[in-house]
Design a protein around this motif. Structure first.
Motif, short mmCIF file in Angstrom:
data_model
loop_
_atom_site.label_atom_id
_atom_site.label_comp_id
_atom_site.label_asym_id
_atom_site.label_seq_id
_atom_site.Cartn_x
_atom_site.Cartn_y
_atom_site.Cartn_z
N ILE A 85 52.84 43.11 84.77
CA ILE A 85 53.73 44.11 85.37
C ILE A 85 52.93 44.89 86.42
O ILE A 85 51.87 45.44 86.10
N PRO A 86 53.38 44.96 87.64
CA PRO A 86 52.63 45.67 88.68
C PRO A 86 52.67 47.18 88.45
O PRO A 86 53.53 47.68 87.72
N PRO A 87 51.76 47.93 89.07
CA PRO A 87 51.79 49.39 88.93
C PRO A 87 53.11 49.96 89.46
O PRO A 87 53.68 49.43 90.42
N PRO A 88 53.62 51.03 88.88
CA PRO A 88 54.88 51.64 89.36
C PRO A 88 54.76 52.08 90.82
O PRO A 88 53.74 52.64 91.23
N GLN A 89 55.79 51.80 91.59
CA GLN A 89 55.80 52.17 93.00
C GLN A 89 56.12 53.65 93.19
O GLN A 89 55.69 54.28 94.16
N VAL A 90 56.88 54.22 92.25
CA VAL A 90 57.27 55.63 92.33
C VAL A 90 56.31 56.47 91.50
O VAL A 90 56.09 56.19 90.32
N GLY A 105 54.82 59.12 89.12
CA GLY A 105 55.37 59.82 87.97
C GLY A 105 56.30 58.98 87.12
O GLY A 105 56.78 59.42 86.08
N LYS A 106 56.56 57.76 87.54
CA LYS A 106 57.45 56.88 86.79
C LYS A 106 56.65 56.16 85.70
O LYS A 106 55.60 55.59 85.97
N SER A 107 57.16 56.19 84.48
CA SER A 107 56.45 55.56 83.37
C SER A 107 56.66 54.05 83.40
O SER A 107 57.56 53.54 84.07
N ARG A 108 55.82 53.34 82.65
CA ARG A 108 55.95 51.89 82.55
C ARG A 108 57.32 51.51 81.98
O ARG A 108 57.96 50.58 82.44
N LYS A 109 57.74 52.22 80.96
CA LYS A 109 59.02 51.89 80.33
C LYS A 109 60.18 52.06 81.31
O LYS A 109 61.06 51.20 81.40
N GLN A 110 60.16 53.15 82.07
CA GLN A 110 61.22 53.36 83.07
C GLN A 110 61.18 52.25 84.12
O GLN A 110 62.23 51.76 84.56
N GLN A 111 59.97 51.85 84.52
CA GLN A 111 59.82 50.79 85.51
C GLN A 111 60.41 49.47 85.00
O GLN A 111 61.17 48.79 85.70
N ALA A 119 52.20 45.02 80.09
CA ALA A 119 52.96 43.97 79.41
C ALA A 119 54.05 44.63 78.58
O ALA A 119 53.93 45.79 78.18
N ALA A 120 55.13 43.88 78.34
CA ALA A 120 56.24 44.45 77.58
C ALA A 120 57.06 43.34 76.95
O ALA A 120 57.00 42.16 77.36
N LEU A 121 57.81 43.72 75.94
CA LEU A 121 58.84 42.85 75.37
C LEU A 121 60.19 43.38 75.84
O LEU A 121 60.45 44.58 75.75
N VAL A 122 61.02 42.50 76.36
CA VAL A 122 62.33 42.89 76.85
C VAL A 122 63.39 42.22 75.99
O VAL A 122 63.33 41.00 75.75
N PHE A 123 64.37 43.01 75.52
CA PHE A 123 65.38 42.52 74.59
C PHE A 123 66.73 42.42 75.27
O PHE A 123 67.09 43.27 76.11
N PHE A 124 67.47 41.38 74.88
CA PHE A 124 68.79 41.12 75.46
C PHE A 124 69.85 41.11 74.37
O PHE A 124 69.54 40.96 73.18
N THR A 125 71.09 41.24 74.79
CA THR A 125 72.19 41.29 73.82
C THR A 125 72.64 39.91 73.37
O THR A 125 73.43 39.79 72.44
N SER A 126 72.15 38.85 74.03
CA SER A 126 72.53 37.50 73.63
C SER A 126 71.34 36.56 73.75
O SER A 126 70.42 36.79 74.55
N GLN A 181 52.77 38.37 89.32
CA GLN A 181 53.55 39.56 88.97
C GLN A 181 54.81 39.15 88.20
O GLN A 181 55.41 38.12 88.47
N TRP A 182 55.15 39.98 87.23
CA TRP A 182 56.37 39.80 86.43
C TRP A 182 56.46 38.37 85.87
O TRP A 182 57.42 37.65 86.07
N THR A 183 55.41 37.98 85.14
CA THR A 183 55.41 36.67 84.47
C THR A 183 56.24 36.78 83.19
O THR A 183 55.88 37.52 82.27
#
Length: 724
Positions: A202-207, A209-215, A326-333, A351-353
């Motif tokens: 995950i690349p560094p936030p562009q904005v 003050g923006k947290s990783r989770k928000q990004q 790095a993060a885990l992203v969850f989906f509804t299906s 980026q964004w592997t």
């Protein structure tokens, strides 16, 4: 190796196996040993195991070989329900190999043995023979056939028979495993990993003050506005892990101290107060041997009370300030998650592997921090280290395999000659010494190779074990098969090679049959003694009872320390593949080895099946992802076998040797077709599988990925701290 030593090796190996089987049959019926011999059944709540009735009137019906009947009558579905799809796939691997060897033996043994035995080449040159195989067995091998003889046609056709039988059975097995995987993935049981993807780099936030989770949330909401559920950002958990482990240790010590205190009450051991037992005490200095003596219950209670708020504070700090890329992203299906895992999300490769998420229990959290190019650099560094290890391990293995022959022991260790003249000493050394040395050398490798595989930055345990299995396979083939095969010849003919360097090809090709006796003994020792030790579990049984008497004080401690273990694919599959490689390469040269190969795989099938049903507790489930790697290594062994036979037919000066050239090409083509047709469905989950309806509790799916060290009700109930 003379015939006496050869038969001694086989006979004593079989006797040891028989003793260990009888020992297992007796020990496994003692109720107190149930946790050693039936932990898998006990953990799954099953009460169907023999020692439940030990001491009853039914004891007279005890059958020391009853476990064989249970293994034979178990179905593939029994294996899946007790140990999972991966274990069922492993048994399909063994079954396929067993069929290949058995069907090949049905053709080769009745045809090639008479063809070889009725020739007389070895009888004419018996004074020049340097082969370690007993002469009576050598006459049943290809070595007894004259150069340029028309009899070699039978052996050439035998090479084709083994190859085509292997192609047919592997194709059938590939289709069967593919069906097993699809059926398991389509089941109604909710699998949390099917609703998630793993995002790395995950690349560094562009904005600012923006947290990783928000990004992460903003990025995936924009791409998947209707199916995105939430994200879980990985964190640096090293500090919180240390505190959590200390807290768990103190809790165990407190439970143990309380158990000792309660035991003292029951035994009537009184302290100054006539109504209470003696409270346990310990010294708080180095290893409990020095320092101030304290009340154990009060001491550990105080430690727990001090650590709990520190751990809670560290958890909040970790979640807030130690987020990683790095993060885990969850989906509804499941369809959305599978689609995301197979889709390119960024124009830049680093980026964004996005990949499929492994099971929660499989995640190697420390590796998630590694960046794209770091992972690739680590992979090549690990490959280089493994290559060096293979090379430097080959030196001692080749030297020892050559040095431990009786001839070389007499030549280089002259002071042992009086001892070596004793027939019993000579017989034992010839029968066991080289094989035991080799097995000992190989026993330390699997842990090292698994460690190196994890160091590559791999994100899941199953992937790390598959990588370690591949390294171990190439290691054993290069060091054991080639090292032992060529080692003795190079060691004994070095001066001849110096005089005539052009003779090295002929010498190396002719060295293949000279090691048949060693490999037959090696295979016999592995399946008789190795599987006997595995079945009897003597080491695990002894260790458990020592701990039970000296260390365990509570039921929780004892249950946590049950000697369960798992199948250990990164060790077992390469070891089986080494035997397969040996048997394939010698199947036509010395067909008698096929009988030992069938015995090895058959006994292994029975023993491991018993262990899978009763003992091994599955760590993870990858739904057969190891199968393509198994097939690839079988094909690699076949190519080595076909090239070996091409070389040996050349040594035999057979005019029609070029007829073997199409076989390696056919093997490559078969592997290519299998990869194109099946492999992608093992790498990714097909969308048609995930399209079946399933009702899942998404919040429970999310929580299943939270590491135990960060799993706190205070945090989980706070919406501001839902990221990890």
């Amino acid at each position: 190796m003379d015939l006496n030593s050869f038969l001694t090796s086989l006979g004593t190996s079989f006797a040891i196996f028989l003793v260990l089987v009888l020992l297992y049959s007796w020990l496994s019926r003692v109720p107190v040993n149930a946790v050693v011999y039936y932990p898998n059944r006990m953990k799954k709540g099953s009460d169907h195991y023999p020692n439940k009735d030990y001491g009853s009137t039914n004891c007279c019906t005890w059958n020391p070989f009853g476990w064989i009947r249970q293994a034979l009558h178990s179905t593939e579905q029994d294996i899946i329900s007790m140990s999972g799809v991966d274990t069922a796939v492993y048994f399909l691997f063994l079954t396929t190999i067993l069929k290949v060897l058995f069907l090949s033996g049905l053709v080769l043994l009745p045809v090639l043995l008479p063809v070889a035995e009725t020739d007389d080449r070895l009888e004419r040159i018996k004074d020049e023979i340097k082969d370690d195989l007993p002469l009576d067995l050598q006459k049943l091998s290809m070595g007894n056939v004259d150069e340029k003889s028309a009899r070699l046609w039978a052996f050439l056709i035998g090479v084709y028979c083994v190859s085509f039988v292997s192609y047919y059975l592997l194709w059938k097995a590939y289709k069967h495993v593919s069906g097993l995987r699809s059926k398991a993935l389509m089941s109604s049981e909710v699998k949390p990993e099917q609703y998630a993807v793993l995002v790395r780099d995950i690349p560094p936030p562009q904005v600012k003050g923006k947290s990783r989770k928000q990004q992460v949330d903003d990025y995936f909401k924009a791409i998947y506005p209707h199916t995105f559920y939430k994200s879980m950002v990985a964190t640096d958990n090293r500090a919180v892990n240390v505190l959590w482990k200390k807290l768990e240790k103190h809790r165990k010590n407190l439970a143990q101290a309380e158990a000792i205190y309660e035991e003292s009450k029951r035994k009537g051991i009184k302290s100054s107060s006539p109504e209470e037992g003696a409270k346990p005490t310990h010294k708080i200095g180095f290893l409990g041997l020095c320092g101030r003596k304290v009340d154990s219950i009060e001491y550990y209670t105080q430690k727990i009370n001090n650590l709990e708020p520190k751990l809670e504070e560290e958890r909040k700090k970790t979640l807030r300030d130690k987020q990683l890329n790095a993060a885990l992203v969850f989906f509804t299906s499941r369809v959305a998650a599978a689609s995301a895992a197979q889709t390119l999300h960024s124009q830049l490769v680093d980026q964004w592997t996005v990949t499929e998420a492994p099971q929660p229990c499989q995640l190697l959290w420390p590796n998630l921090r590694m960046k794209f190019f770091e992972r690739h650099l680590r992979k090549y560094v690990v490959y280089f280290i493994v290559a060096l290890t293979i090379f430097f391990y080959m030196i001692p293995i080749t030297f020892i395999s050559a040095f431990t022959t009786l001839t070389n022991l007499k030549k280089f260790l002259i002071f042992l000659n009086p001892l070596l003249k004793l027939s019993i000493v000579r017989t034992v050394l010839e029968a066991y010494l080289p094989q035991i040395v080799l097995i000992t050398f190989l026993s330390v490798l699997p842990m090292l190779l698994l460690f190196l595989s994890k160091a590559e930055g791999i994100s899941s345990l199953s992937h790390a074990q598959r990588a370690a299995a591949g390294k171990f396979f190439y290691f054993t083939v290069l060091n054991v098969f080639l090292g032992v095969t060529l080692g003795g010849t190079l060691f004994s003919t070095f001066k001849e090679i110096q005089k005539n360097p052009n003779s090295i090809v002929e010498l190396l090709a002719s060295s293949i049959p000279q090691n048949a006796a060693f490999f037959i003994s090696y295979v016999a020792l592995k399946f008789f003694v190795g599987y006997g030790v595995e079945l009897s579990r003597i080491v695990a049984l002894t260790a458990f009872h020592i701990k039970r008497k000296l260390i365990f004080k509570t039921e929780a401690e004892e249950k946590e320390a049950w000697p369960t273990g798992d199948l250990g694919y990164h060790t077992k599959v390469p070891e089986d593949m080494l035997v397969v490689t040996i048997v394939l390469c010698y199947s036509v040269i010395s067909p008698i080895i096929i009988a030992f190969g069938v015995a090895h795989v058959g006994i292994g099938w029975l023993v491991v099946r018993n262990q899978a049903l009763n003992v091994y507790v599955t760590q993870y489930e990858s739904y057969g992802q190891l199968w393509p790697h198994m097939v690839f290594r079988i094909l690699a062994a076949m190519i080595l076998y076909q090239v070996t036979m091409f070389g040996y037919f050349g040594v035999k000066e057979f005019y029609y040797t070029p007829l073997l050239l199409p076989l390696p090409i056919l093997t490559f083509l078969f592997g290519f077709i299998c990869q194109k047709r099946f492999h992608r469905s093992f790498h990714h989950i097909a969308l048609e599988i995930t399209a079946s309806e399933q009702v899942a509790d998404l919040e429970q799916v999310y929580k299943s990925f939270i590491p135990p060290t960060l799993n706190s009700d205070k945090i989980n109930n706070n919406p501001d701290h839902m990221s990890v």
